[in-house]
Design a protein around this motif. Sequence first.
Motif, PDB file in Angstrom:
ATOM      1  N   PRO A 209      81.212 109.514  38.756  1.00  0.00           N
ATOM      2  CA  PRO A 209      81.064 108.077  38.549  1.00  0.00           C
ATOM      3  C   PRO A 209      79.617 107.658  38.299  1.00  0.00           C
ATOM      4  O   PRO A 209      79.370 106.653  37.664  1.00  0.00           O
TER       5      PRO A 209
ATOM      6  N   ARG B  13      89.593 113.911  37.385  1.00  0.00           N
ATOM      7  CA  ARG B  13      90.449 112.737  37.623  1.00  0.00           C
ATOM      8  C   ARG B  13      91.719 112.868  36.815  1.00  0.00           C
ATOM      9  O   ARG B  13      91.687 113.038  35.590  1.00  0.00           O
TER      10      ARG B  13
ATOM     11  N   GLU C 254      92.849 105.929  41.906  1.00  0.00           N
ATOM     12  CA  GLU C 254      92.485 104.502  41.898  1.00  0.00           C
ATOM     13  C   GLU C 254      91.262 104.216  42.767  1.00  0.00           C
ATOM     14  O   GLU C 254      90.576 103.207  42.574  1.00  0.00           O
TER      15      GLU C 254
ATOM     16  N   ASP D 298      87.983 103.398  41.125  1.00  0.00           N
ATOM     17  CA  ASP D 298      87.806 102.084  40.495  1.00  0.00           C
ATOM     18  C   ASP D 298      87.358 101.019  41.499  1.00  0.00           C
ATOM     19  O   ASP D 298      87.228  99.848  41.147  1.00  0.00           O
ATOM     20  N   GLU D 299      87.122 101.437  42.740  1.00  0.00           N
ATOM     21  CA  GLU D 299      86.694 100.493  43.770  1.00  0.00           C
ATOM     22  C   GLU D 299      85.206 100.188  43.622  1.00  0.00           C
ATOM     23  O   GLU D 299      84.516 100.782  42.780  1.00  0.00           O
TER      24      GLU D 299
END
Length: 514
Positions: free
Chosen positions: A11, A56, A83, A86-87
């Motif tokens: 990320p 992922r 998911e 995506d936080e």
Amino acid sequence: MKIWFAEHNWPWHPERYRFPTEQMLLTLFPGEKPEYPDTLPQNLNGESGVLIGLSRGAKKASVSVLVKLGDRYRNGVARFPSEKLDEPEEAVYHTVSHALKQAFYKAGTALLGHELPWGSLTGVRPVKLPTKAMLAGKTARQAERELRKEYHVSAPRAALAVECARAALDVNQGLEPDGLALYIGVPFCPTRCAYCSFISADVKRSLALVEPYVDALCREIELAGSLLRERGLRIGSAYMGGGTPTTLSAEQLHKVLSAVENCLPMERCSEFTVEAGRPDTITADKLETLKAHGIHRISINPQTMEDGVLCAMGRAHTAAQIVEAMELAGRHFGGMVNMDLIAGLPTDTLEGFGRTLEKVLAMDPANITVHTLALKKGSRLIEEGKDLCAPEEVEAMLALADQRLRGAGYAPYYLYRQKYMSGSFENVGWAKPGAVCAYNIVMMEELQTVLSLGAGGITKLVDRSERKIVRLNNPKYAKEYLESWDKIAAAKQAAADFQAELARRDGESENPSL
């Protein structure tokens, strides 16, 4: 050891994950130092190192870690819902870091062929996890299960952490929004122990600093007292450490403690402990001075009752002097004494440690703290490369301490870990019923602000509702401390303002942080 991050799917730049990676490297392979080559190898033939990747999928993401030593290698994988990537940024960092550590732990322990007592936990405060879990409504059994399942903590260590968490919850109930803990540092010792890396000076070499240091400390105490009283703040527990505070003369102790009594808001202080750790600093007039100023508990810290081990550590006293000091302390403090022991000291043995336990238990102190030897940078043990006990022998010493202390009516109440501990074990404080030292729990579990006065002191401003801790450092060394009044005064002002605002906010809230 070489460490490579596969560069796809992270990320953020993988350099951000160096810290959790190095924590696990230190835990699993304490002799290794991290290296980060500029390019990934085409293959790992002939290479030793760690290769870390993140992938992922539609539903699951995973961190994979390959650890290779020579011709041997193992893989570890930790998965989590995709998911979660995506936080918000900090949540993602926490999720990926946790998965990285679990995968690294699985691969590393598979390669080593054994688990670690504290599993994949790398911090100094493992009790925080079960304390937090039980504050959130989980049962002790659920908190213990979480330590074992999520972090691979061994069954005995998970149970030990939960016992200490129960003690933390008991202390937590008595904390008040306008309260804080107090630490006063005296950075002088009669001699420097071989295992020590604390900010302390051999008093023989720094005698000229002692009297001006006492004057400067009293000045800081006076300032802190005026700031706290102006803001309606109160001290709930206090601790004077160092160094060895009883390196000071009876007159100097009287001067410092008089300043505490006259200036600081001590009206609600339920306990005040003073380190008198070295028996060669304990005299009747000093103990009388401490008692006259309302000191509740003292520490007399033999570390061992074996004269040969004391000599190897650089201690300038004998086991017989420890007994004499305890007899003298009994006349003033009864049994309200803490005694520190260290498992794993150079030249010590399991049999010698057992004799130490028996002799200390015969003196019947209210508290006994059993430390695991930590190989601290800056200590003579590191510099001189002394032979140390094997981790298996240290484990046997700690197991013996657990058995004999429980049999004598003591229970564990606080616990912490340090870097470079022999066998990756822990330090545990044990107490008789009703003799828990609340300051130790407050400080170690970071339940409340700790205001630190004196050289080397670190004030911790604790805002639990915001999960924020701010550290304000006093100058490390006595000479530097004497030359830094403006910095010291500014830090005290900031600490008082922080705590006053926290007390105001908690007082207005229906759900205060404590």
